[in-house]
Design a protein around this motif. Structure first.
Motif, PDB file in Angstrom:
ATOM      1  N   MET A   1     -61.989 -71.811  34.389  1.00 16.14           N
ATOM      2  CA  MET A   1     -63.205 -71.452  35.103  1.00 16.14           C
ATOM      3  C   MET A   1     -64.405 -72.089  34.413  1.00 16.14           C
ATOM      4  SD  MET A   1     -62.692 -67.406  35.985  1.00 16.14           S
ATOM      5  CE  MET A   1     -61.092 -66.861  36.556  1.00 16.14           C
ATOM      6  N   PRO A   2     -65.406 -72.452  35.185  1.00 12.81           N
ATOM      7  CA  PRO A   2     -66.614 -73.006  34.570  1.00 12.81           C
ATOM      8  C   PRO A   2     -67.270 -72.005  33.614  1.00 12.81           C
ATOM      9  CG  PRO A   2     -66.570 -73.449  36.923  1.00 12.81           C
ATOM     10  CD  PRO A   2     -65.449 -72.499  36.643  1.00 12.81           C
ATOM     11  N   HIS A   3     -68.015 -72.530  32.646  1.00 13.84           N
ATOM     12  CA  HIS A   3     -68.706 -71.674  31.679  1.00 13.84           C
ATOM     13  C   HIS A   3     -69.899 -70.999  32.327  1.00 13.84           C
ATOM     14  CE1 HIS A   3     -70.411 -70.205  27.967  1.00 13.84           C
ATOM     15  NE2 HIS A   3     -71.571 -70.747  28.333  1.00 13.84           N
ATOM     16  N   VAL A   4     -70.054 -69.708  32.075  1.00 10.82           N
ATOM     17  CA  VAL A   4     -71.211 -68.945  32.549  1.00 10.82           C
ATOM     18  C   VAL A   4     -71.673 -68.019  31.429  1.00 10.82           C
ATOM     19  CG1 VAL A   4     -70.855 -68.920  35.046  1.00 10.82           C
ATOM     20  CG2 VAL A   4     -69.609 -67.309  33.640  1.00 10.82           C
ATOM     21  N   ASP A  38     -77.847 -69.315  39.967  1.00 11.67           N
ATOM     22  CA  ASP A  38     -77.864 -70.163  38.775  1.00 11.67           C
ATOM     23  C   ASP A  38     -76.819 -71.271  38.880  1.00 11.67           C
ATOM     24  OD1 ASP A  38     -79.875 -68.719  37.198  1.00 11.67           O
ATOM     25  OD2 ASP A  38     -78.391 -67.106  37.175  1.00 11.67           O
ATOM     26  N   GLN A  39     -75.683 -70.939  39.475  1.00 14.60           N
ATOM     27  CA  GLN A  39     -74.592 -71.901  39.669  1.00 14.60           C
ATOM     28  C   GLN A  39     -73.905 -71.613  40.992  1.00 14.60           C
ATOM     29  OE1 GLN A  39     -71.549 -71.952  36.620  1.00 14.60           O
ATOM     30  NE2 GLN A  39     -73.004 -72.334  34.963  1.00 14.60           N
ATOM     31  N   LEU A  40     -73.170 -72.620  41.470  1.00 13.57           N
ATOM     32  CA  LEU A  40     -72.245 -72.427  42.580  1.00 13.57           C
ATOM     33  C   LEU A  40     -70.930 -73.084  42.187  1.00 13.57           C
ATOM     34  CD1 LEU A  40     -72.601 -72.313  46.295  1.00 13.57           C
ATOM     35  CD2 LEU A  40     -71.070 -74.079  45.407  1.00 13.57           C
ATOM     36  N   TRP A  41     -69.853 -72.293  42.209  1.00 15.01           N
ATOM     37  CA  TRP A  41     -68.532 -72.820  41.912  1.00 15.01           C
ATOM     38  C   TRP A  41     -67.897 -73.283  43.214  1.00 15.01           C
ATOM     39  CZ3 TRP A  41     -65.983 -68.737  38.161  1.00 15.01           C
ATOM     40  CH2 TRP A  41     -66.755 -68.655  36.991  1.00 15.01           C
ATOM     41  N   TRP A  42     -67.628 -74.575  43.292  1.00 21.85           N
ATOM     42  CA  TRP A  42     -67.004 -75.190  44.465  1.00 21.85           C
ATOM     43  C   TRP A  42     -65.506 -75.142  44.202  1.00 21.85           C
ATOM     44  CZ3 TRP A  42     -69.810 -78.908  47.907  1.00 21.85           C
ATOM     45  CH2 TRP A  42     -68.972 -79.677  48.710  1.00 21.85           C
ATOM     46  N   LEU A  43     -64.821 -74.161  44.797  1.00 18.89           N
ATOM     47  CA  LEU A  43     -63.414 -73.889  44.494  1.00 18.89           C
ATOM     48  C   LEU A  43     -62.492 -74.674  45.422  1.00 18.89           C
ATOM     49  CD1 LEU A  43     -63.646 -69.978  44.216  1.00 18.89           C
ATOM     50  CD2 LEU A  43     -64.009 -71.662  42.419  1.00 18.89           C
ATOM     51  N   VAL A  44     -61.911 -75.730  44.909  1.00 15.49           N
ATOM     52  CA  VAL A  44     -60.966 -76.530  45.692  1.00 15.49           C
ATOM     53  C   VAL A  44     -59.594 -75.864  45.589  1.00 15.49           C
ATOM     54  CG1 VAL A  44     -60.006 -78.818  46.083  1.00 15.49           C
ATOM     55  CG2 VAL A  44     -62.314 -78.593  45.115  1.00 15.49           C
ATOM     56  N   GLN A  82     -55.291 -73.338  41.010  1.00 13.11           N
ATOM     57  CA  GLN A  82     -54.016 -74.018  40.732  1.00 13.11           C
ATOM     58  C   GLN A  82     -53.396 -73.450  39.462  1.00 13.11           C
ATOM     59  OE1 GLN A  82     -52.420 -76.326  42.451  1.00 13.11           O
ATOM     60  NE2 GLN A  82     -51.170 -77.502  41.046  1.00 13.11           N
ATOM     61  N   ALA A  83     -54.211 -73.260  38.428  1.00 12.67           N
ATOM     62  CA  ALA A  83     -53.706 -72.721  37.157  1.00 12.67           C
ATOM     63  C   ALA A  83     -53.288 -71.260  37.305  1.00 12.67           C
ATOM     64  CB  ALA A  83     -54.767 -72.854  36.070  1.00 12.67           C
ATOM     65  N   LEU A  84     -53.931 -70.550  38.228  1.00  8.58           N
ATOM     66  CA  LEU A  84     -53.567 -69.153  38.459  1.00  8.58           C
ATOM     67  C   LEU A  84     -52.245 -69.032  39.207  1.00  8.58           C
ATOM     68  CD1 LEU A  84     -57.033 -67.655  39.544  1.00  8.58           C
ATOM     69  CD2 LEU A  84     -55.996 -67.642  37.270  1.00  8.58           C
ATOM     70  N   GLY A  85     -51.841 -70.116  39.876  1.00  7.56           N
ATOM     71  CA  GLY A  85     -50.560 -70.111  40.569  1.00  7.56           C
ATOM     72  C   GLY A  85     -50.558 -69.376  41.888  1.00  7.56           C
ATOM     73  N   GLN A  86     -51.704 -69.246  42.497  1.00  7.30           N
ATOM     74  CA  GLN A  86     -51.758 -68.595  43.816  1.00  7.30           C
ATOM     75  C   GLN A  86     -52.977 -69.092  44.572  1.00  7.30           C
ATOM     76  OE1 GLN A  86     -54.091 -65.789  44.787  1.00  7.30           O
ATOM     77  NE2 GLN A  86     -55.295 -66.734  43.167  1.00  7.30           N
ATOM     78  N   SER A  87     -53.021 -68.791  45.877  1.00 11.47           N
ATOM     79  CA  SER A  87     -54.126 -69.300  46.689  1.00 11.47           C
ATOM     80  C   SER A  87     -54.717 -68.239  47.613  1.00 11.47           C
ATOM     81  CB  SER A  87     -53.652 -70.506  47.507  1.00 11.47           C
ATOM     82  OG  SER A  87     -52.543 -70.149  48.316  1.00 11.47           O
ATOM     83  N   TYR A  88     -54.544 -66.979  47.268  1.00  8.40           N
ATOM     84  CA  TYR A  88     -55.136 -65.923  48.081  1.00  8.40           C
ATOM     85  C   TYR A  88     -56.471 -65.506  47.487  1.00  8.40           C
ATOM     86  CZ  TYR A  88     -50.792 -65.600  50.686  1.00  8.40           C
ATOM     87  OH  TYR A  88     -49.721 -65.894  51.472  1.00  8.40           O
ATOM     88  N   THR A  89     -57.504 -65.564  48.312  1.00  5.78           N
ATOM     89  CA  THR A  89     -58.871 -65.320  47.844  1.00  5.78           C
ATOM     90  C   THR A  89     -59.035 -63.949  47.218  1.00  5.78           C
ATOM     91  OG1 THR A  89     -59.731 -66.829  49.531  1.00  5.78           O
ATOM     92  CG2 THR A  89     -61.284 -65.235  48.592  1.00  5.78           C
ATOM     93  N   ALA A  90     -58.460 -62.923  47.814  1.00  9.39           N
ATOM     94  CA  ALA A  90     -58.639 -61.565  47.289  1.00  9.39           C
ATOM     95  C   ALA A  90     -58.187 -61.482  45.834  1.00  9.39           C
ATOM     96  CB  ALA A  90     -57.881 -60.555  48.151  1.00  9.39           C
ATOM     97  N   ILE A  95     -59.491 -61.670  39.718  1.00  8.72           N
ATOM     98  CA  ILE A  95     -59.379 -62.315  38.409  1.00  8.72           C
ATOM     99  C   ILE A  95     -60.744 -62.791  37.922  1.00  8.72           C
ATOM    100  CG2 ILE A  95     -58.381 -64.292  37.185  1.00  8.72           C
ATOM    101  CD1 ILE A  95     -55.948 -64.011  39.144  1.00  8.72           C
ATOM    102  N   VAL A  96     -61.523 -63.393  38.822  1.00  4.94           N
ATOM    103  CA  VAL A  96     -62.875 -63.850  38.459  1.00  4.94           C
ATOM    104  C   VAL A  96     -63.712 -62.677  37.951  1.00  4.94           C
ATOM    105  CG1 VAL A  96     -65.039 -64.724  39.423  1.00  4.94           C
ATOM    106  CG2 VAL A  96     -62.897 -65.879  39.959  1.00  4.94           C
ATOM    107  N   ARG A  97     -63.655 -61.563  38.654  1.00  4.89           N
ATOM    108  CA  ARG A  97     -64.449 -60.396  38.248  1.00  4.89           C
ATOM    109  C   ARG A  97     -63.980 -59.847  36.897  1.00  4.89           C
ATOM    110  NH1 ARG A  97     -64.638 -55.222  42.076  1.00  4.89           N
ATOM    111  NH2 ARG A  97     -62.455 -55.240  41.476  1.00  4.89           N
TER     112      ARG A  97
END
Length: 197
Positions: A1-4, A38-44, A82-90, A95-97
């Motif tokens: 994840m990007p640094h914040v 302050d930032q926007l994470w562009w999540l591919v 990709q590193a988390l091994g899943q693609s479901y937003t919820a 994890i981000v929180r």
């Protein structure tokens, strides 16, 4: 994840970006400005569970194209799903929180995604995790009135004049932001692109 840093406000803008285009960049820039981020994470994302991924360009290619189209240093192109091994937003948002307790996040999406948002896995959980900013897209302006999400959470919608307060609101909270729109779409661009080798 990007640094914040703690106390920052960060937008999360996810998609397959297959390919990324000026419409995506416009959504990102509008979110940065109107939400005072302050930032926007562009999540591919590695792939979209609701779409046919057979014509999906390689992740590295989509990342490179996204970085080229979004050069603003406050936009952080990343593919950590990709590193988390899943693609479901919820699950991604959980994890981000958990890893960024002192950061205020807003989920950012184009209005073209709002009409099908109720088909996303655990979509109500997404609405309960972070505030949501829906950015206008051509042909989707009325989605904020008619979509199942908009009807179910109509009570939680704030006026766009208060969009800069969204990151500080307890979810569920969302807003619809009108503004400049681009008619470009990834689907149309893929249809006119030469076949991949």
């Amino acid at each position: 994840m990007p640094h914040v840093e703690g106390g920052m406000t960060v937008g999360l803008f996810g998609g397959s970006f297959n390919p990324p285009h000026e419409g995506h960049a416009l959504v990102a820039e509008t979110a940065l400005r109107r939400l005072a981020l302050d930032q926007l994470w562009w999540l591919v994302t590695p792939g979209n569970p609701l779409k046919n991924n057979s014509n999906l360009a390689p992740l590295s290619e989509r990342i490179a194209m996204s970085e080229k189209i979004a050069p603003n240093p406050r936009i952080k192109v990343t593919a950590f799903e990709q590193a988390l091994g899943q693609s479901y937003t919820a699950r991604t948002l959980e994890i981000v929180r958990a890893r960024n307790r002192d950061v205020r996040f807003v989920w950012v999406m184009g209005a073209d995604n709002l009409k099908n948002f109720h088909r996303w896995q655990n979509w109500r959980k997404i609405v309960a995790t972070f505030p949501i900013a829906v950015i206008d897209r051509p042909g989707s302006t009325l989605a904020y009135l008619s979509s199942p999400m908009a009807r179910a959470f109509g009570y939680a919608r704030i006026d766009e004049v208060d969009a800069q307060t969204l990151a500080f609101r307890r979810p569920p909270a969302w807003t619809f932001i009108h503004g400049p729109r681009s008619g470009l779409s990834s689907t149309a661009l893929r249809a006119t692109a030469p076949p991949r080798a």
